[in-house]
Design a protein around this motif. Structure first.
Motif, short mmCIF file in Angstrom:
data_model
loop_
_atom_site.label_atom_id
_atom_site.label_comp_id
_atom_site.label_asym_id
_atom_site.label_seq_id
_atom_site.Cartn_x
_atom_site.Cartn_y
_atom_site.Cartn_z
N UNK A 54 83.05 2.14 -19.06
CA UNK A 54 81.73 2.44 -18.52
C UNK A 54 81.25 3.84 -18.92
N UNK A 55 82.05 4.88 -18.61
CA UNK A 55 81.67 6.26 -18.92
C UNK A 55 82.82 6.99 -19.57
N UNK A 56 82.47 8.00 -20.38
CA UNK A 56 83.43 8.95 -20.90
C UNK A 56 82.86 10.34 -20.61
N UNK A 57 83.61 11.14 -19.87
CA UNK A 57 83.17 12.51 -19.54
C UNK A 57 84.11 13.49 -20.24
N UNK A 58 83.52 14.50 -20.86
CA UNK A 58 84.29 15.52 -21.55
C UNK A 58 83.91 16.89 -20.98
N UNK A 59 84.93 17.60 -20.49
CA UNK A 59 84.73 18.91 -19.88
C UNK A 59 85.42 19.95 -20.74
N UNK A 60 84.63 20.83 -21.35
CA UNK A 60 85.12 21.81 -22.31
C UNK A 60 85.45 23.14 -21.64
N UNK A 61 86.59 23.73 -22.06
CA UNK A 61 87.04 25.03 -21.58
C UNK A 61 87.51 25.85 -22.78
N UNK A 62 87.50 27.16 -22.62
CA UNK A 62 87.88 28.06 -23.72
C UNK A 62 89.32 27.83 -24.17
N UNK A 63 90.23 27.65 -23.19
CA UNK A 63 91.65 27.47 -23.52
C UNK A 63 92.35 26.76 -22.35
N UNK A 64 93.65 26.51 -22.53
CA UNK A 64 94.41 25.79 -21.51
C UNK A 64 94.45 26.55 -20.19
N UNK A 65 94.54 27.88 -20.25
CA UNK A 65 94.57 28.68 -19.03
C UNK A 65 93.27 28.52 -18.24
N UNK A 66 92.14 28.56 -18.94
CA UNK A 66 90.85 28.39 -18.27
C UNK A 66 90.73 26.99 -17.66
N UNK A 67 91.23 25.98 -18.37
CA UNK A 67 91.21 24.60 -17.85
C UNK A 67 92.07 24.51 -16.60
N UNK A 68 93.28 25.04 -16.66
CA UNK A 68 94.17 25.00 -15.49
C UNK A 68 93.58 25.76 -14.31
N UNK A 69 92.97 26.91 -14.58
CA UNK A 69 92.34 27.68 -13.51
C UNK A 69 91.17 26.91 -12.90
N UNK A 70 90.39 26.25 -13.74
CA UNK A 70 89.27 25.45 -13.23
C UNK A 70 89.73 24.32 -12.35
N UNK A 71 90.78 23.62 -12.78
CA UNK A 71 91.30 22.49 -12.00
C UNK A 71 91.92 22.93 -10.68
#
Length: 99
Positions: A54-71
């Motif tokens: 149905x949907x594909x969502x893509x959430x972009x972050x600068x790096x893995x640390x930023x992604x982990x911090x966001x989550x």
């Protein structure tokens, strides 16, 4: 750059799913600190015909640390809790390095 990719299978009630996704879940996800871009696409088929997606969502972050911090942020935890409540059985998620 990295991204978190969420792939949603077709829900039973598409209208209710879309309403919740657009009015509740997407704003929660978009509020995560460090998020550079949120891109959502609606799957309308495949080269072979129909799709069970149905949907594909893509959430972009600068790096893995930023992604982990966001989550792990309060906003990321709220988005995760909401996701489990309305789409837990429909979604699969992947960490992707943009190359």
């Amino acid at each position: 750059m990295v991204k978190l990719v969420a792939i949603y299978r077709m829900p039973e009630d598409v209208e209710a799913f879309n309403k919740h996704y657009e009015e509740v879940h997407s704003p929660l996800a978009a509020s995560m600190p460090g998020l550079l871009k949120l891109e959502v696409g609606r799957v309308y088929g495949t080269p072979m015909g129909e799709s069970d997606l149905h949907l594909i969502a893509e959430m972009y972050f600068e790096n893995q640390e930023a992604l982990n911090n966001g989550l792990s942020s309060p906003e990321g935890r709220a988005a995760g809790k909401d996701l489990r409540g309305f789409a837990g059985k429909l979604v699969s998620m992947y960490f992707v390095e943009v190359v």
